[in-house]
Enzyme design. Structure first.
Site, PDB file in Angstrom:
ATOM      1  CB  THR A  87      36.819 -36.932  26.066  1.00 34.43           C
ATOM      2  OG1 THR A  87      38.125 -36.361  26.204  1.00 34.43           O
ATOM      3  CG2 THR A  87      36.297 -37.308  27.445  1.00 34.43           C
ATOM      4  CE  LYS A 162      39.382 -35.729  29.507  1.00 34.34           C
ATOM      5  NZ  LYS A 162      40.203 -34.677  29.014  1.00 34.34           N
ATOM      6  CE  LYS A 237      32.880 -35.328  25.244  1.00 33.54           C
ATOM      7  NZ  LYS A 237      33.765 -35.297  24.099  1.00 33.54           N
TER       8      LYS A 237
HETATM    9  P1  NAD Z   1      36.157 -29.991  17.649  1.00 32.76           P
HETATM   10  O1  NAD Z   1      34.694 -29.939  17.585  1.00 32.76           O
HETATM   11  O2  NAD Z   1      36.966 -28.747  17.466  1.00 32.76           O
HETATM   12  O3  NAD Z   1      36.726 -31.076  16.583  1.00 32.76           O
HETATM   13  C1  NAD Z   1      36.048 -32.236  16.212  1.00 32.76           C
HETATM   14  C2  NAD Z   1      36.240 -32.420  14.706  1.00 32.76           C
HETATM   15  O4  NAD Z   1      35.627 -33.649  14.302  1.00 32.76           O
HETATM   16  C3  NAD Z   1      35.567 -31.311  13.882  1.00 32.76           C
HETATM   17  O5  NAD Z   1      36.523 -30.736  13.013  1.00 32.76           O
HETATM   18  C4  NAD Z   1      34.457 -32.030  13.122  1.00 32.76           C
HETATM   19  O6  NAD Z   1      34.197 -31.496  11.834  1.00 32.76           O
HETATM   20  C5  NAD Z   1      35.026 -33.433  13.041  1.00 32.76           C
HETATM   21  N1  NAD Z   1      33.995 -34.451  12.815  1.00 32.76           N
HETATM   22  C6  NAD Z   1      32.786 -34.580  13.420  1.00 32.76           C
HETATM   23  N2  NAD Z   1      32.129 -35.660  12.929  1.00 32.76           N
HETATM   24  C7  NAD Z   1      32.951 -36.215  12.005  1.00 32.76           C
HETATM   25  C8  NAD Z   1      32.832 -37.353  11.154  1.00 32.76           C
HETATM   26  N3  NAD Z   1      31.751 -38.121  11.176  1.00 32.76           N
HETATM   27  N4  NAD Z   1      33.871 -37.618  10.326  1.00 32.76           N
HETATM   28  C9  NAD Z   1      34.978 -36.836  10.301  1.00 32.76           C
HETATM   29  N5  NAD Z   1      35.148 -35.752  11.074  1.00 32.76           N
HETATM   30  C10 NAD Z   1      34.140 -35.458  11.923  1.00 32.76           C
HETATM   31  O7  NAD Z   1      36.520 -30.655  19.072  1.00 32.76           O
HETATM   32  P2  NAD Z   1      37.924 -30.630  19.850  1.00 32.76           P
HETATM   33  O8  NAD Z   1      37.943 -29.499  20.817  1.00 32.76           O
HETATM   34  O9  NAD Z   1      39.029 -30.804  18.864  1.00 32.76           O
HETATM   35  O10 NAD Z   1      37.761 -31.953  20.752  1.00 32.76           O
HETATM   36  C11 NAD Z   1      37.926 -33.250  20.203  1.00 32.76           C
HETATM   37  C12 NAD Z   1      37.859 -34.251  21.336  1.00 32.76           C
HETATM   38  O11 NAD Z   1      38.885 -33.966  22.290  1.00 32.76           O
HETATM   39  C13 NAD Z   1      36.540 -34.247  22.119  1.00 32.76           C
HETATM   40  O12 NAD Z   1      36.201 -35.568  22.423  1.00 32.76           O
HETATM   41  C14 NAD Z   1      36.872 -33.448  23.376  1.00 32.76           C
HETATM   42  O13 NAD Z   1      36.079 -33.806  24.487  1.00 32.76           O
HETATM   43  C15 NAD Z   1      38.325 -33.829  23.593  1.00 32.76           C
HETATM   44  N6  NAD Z   1      39.106 -32.852  24.348  1.00 32.76           N
HETATM   45  C16 NAD Z   1      39.028 -31.534  24.029  1.00 32.76           C
HETATM   46  C17 NAD Z   1      39.786 -30.619  24.760  1.00 32.76           C
HETATM   47  C18 NAD Z   1      39.737 -29.148  24.429  1.00 32.76           C
HETATM   48  O14 NAD Z   1      40.250 -28.354  25.230  1.00 32.76           O
HETATM   49  N7  NAD Z   1      39.181 -28.741  23.293  1.00 32.76           N
HETATM   50  C19 NAD Z   1      40.606 -31.051  25.813  1.00 32.76           C
HETATM   51  C20 NAD Z   1      40.685 -32.420  26.088  1.00 32.76           C
HETATM   52  C21 NAD Z   1      39.917 -33.319  25.346  1.00 32.76           C
END
Ligand code: NAD
Length: 291
Positions: A87, A162, A237
């Site tokens: 997102t 979204k 967010k």
């Molecule tokens: P998270 O923080 O658990 O995962 C993000 C991952 O990206 C981490 O493992 C981090 O180490 C990695 N990362 C960061 N910078 C990086 C880079 N430069 N290179 C490689 N890897 C890198 O977050 P999440 O909960 O998995 O969410 C991911 C996305 O999904 C976000 O945009 C969030 O808004 C969206 N989202 C999350 C949810 C939820 O319930 N968690 C629901 C819908 C959408």
């Protein structure tokens, strides 16, 4: 298919595991030390993107997406698909898509709803922006990771769908919570309030499917001491992204702005971080008009 998967956090790891389980060859990269069943780890994002048909990214925000895209786009084969499921703000999605297309790639922005539970169960909903051709290539992957994928138009439109959806959700959750708090003060029983509203014109997903009052309606995070579910900071967010988009597009969104301000106070000043976004109800319950 050969797939590169970058960003194996709470959402990305189970999504990548489901693709591997379905028989696809998945190479992963995350800047943190992670391991995911069935996924071979690469030493860099560019390595994970080399020689694959689809690169999926699942990253925290638009700045990080831009950085990762700059590394992977030059490494990808022409005709491959860059599929971002994070997102992020609409502008980052559109800028990255433009760069990918200029390099001969297909680009899709495909944010999800359904949360960590939906990612693990393979029941996410994808809101997709980008070309018909890119959508057709990615379709079978959406079918594995999710239960529904809606093609919303050109690049950025998935993110637009979204944040518009989540702006409605944030506003209706607040309205539902403040109405319960008013009903309490008027001596109206919560069950009676639910029975009326859930079958009347005030009904909504927040009331009917995710009721913020404990013990009322279907089981929801309210029945588990407001453990998320969908955490208040993630709602904040998305509301901030919707306000960024509204400013850029000169759209008047007073309710969206009010919801954003309230969730900011709740998360940053009132202990709402780490609580479900429906914990607005106990917040309102404790307050009077002058608070
Ligand atoms: P998270 O923080 O658990 O995962 C993000 C991952 O990206 C981490 O493992 C981090 O180490 C990695 N990362 C960061 N910078 C990086 C880079 N430069 N290179 C490689 N890897 C890198 O977050 P999440 O909960 O998995 O969410 C991911 C996305 O999904 C976000 O945009 C969030 O808004 C969206 N989202 C999350 C949810 C939820 O319930 N968690 C629901 C819908 C959408």
């Amino acid at each position: 298919m050969k797939i590169g998967f970058i960003g194996l956090g709470n959402m990305g790891a189970p999504m990548a595991a489901n693709l591997a389980k379905a028989g696809h060859s998945v190479t992963g990269y995350d800047m943190a030390e992670v391991s995911v069943e069935g996924v071979e780890m690469a030493p860099s994002a560019a390595q994970a993107a080399k020689g694959v048909e689809v690169v999926i990214t699942m990253l925290p925000n638009g700045d990080i997406l831009r950085k990762v895209a700059a590394e992977v786009i030059p490494a990808m084969d022409k005709g491959a698909v860059l599929l971002d499921c994070s997102t992020v703000d609409v502008q980052s999605a559109r800028d990255v898509a433009r760069q990918a297309e200029a390099a001969g790639l297909h680009a899709l922005d495909a944010p999800v709803s359904g949360g960590v539970g939906g990612a693990a169960a393979g029941t996410l909903t994808f809101m997709v922006g980008g070309s018909e051709e890119g959508f057709a290539i990615a379709r079978e992957l959406f079918d594995i990771m999710g239960q529904k994928a809606v093609h919303c138009g050109p690049s950025g439109n998935g993110q637009a769908a979204k944040i518009c959806n989540n702006m409605i959700l944030g506003v209706t959750m607040i309205a539902t919570c403040e109405a319960f708090a008013l009903a309490d003060k008027l001596g109206l029983d919560r069950q009676a309030m639910f029975d009326v509203v859930s079958t009347s014109s005030g009904y909504s997903w927040s009331m009917n499917a995710y009721c913020p009052a404990p013990g009322i309606g279907p089981v929801s995070p309210a029945d588990n001491d407001y453990q998320p579910g969908f955490a208040a900071e993630l709602m904040l967010k998305d509301l901030r992204l919707s306000q960024m988009a509204a400013e850029a597009a000169d759209a008047d969104t007073p309710m969206g702005r009010a919801a954003c301000d309230l969730y900011a106070r709740f998360v940053e000043e009132e202990g709402g971080k780490g609580r479900d976004f429906s914990a607005m109800l106990p917040r309102f319950e404790k307050r009077g008009r002058s608070a």
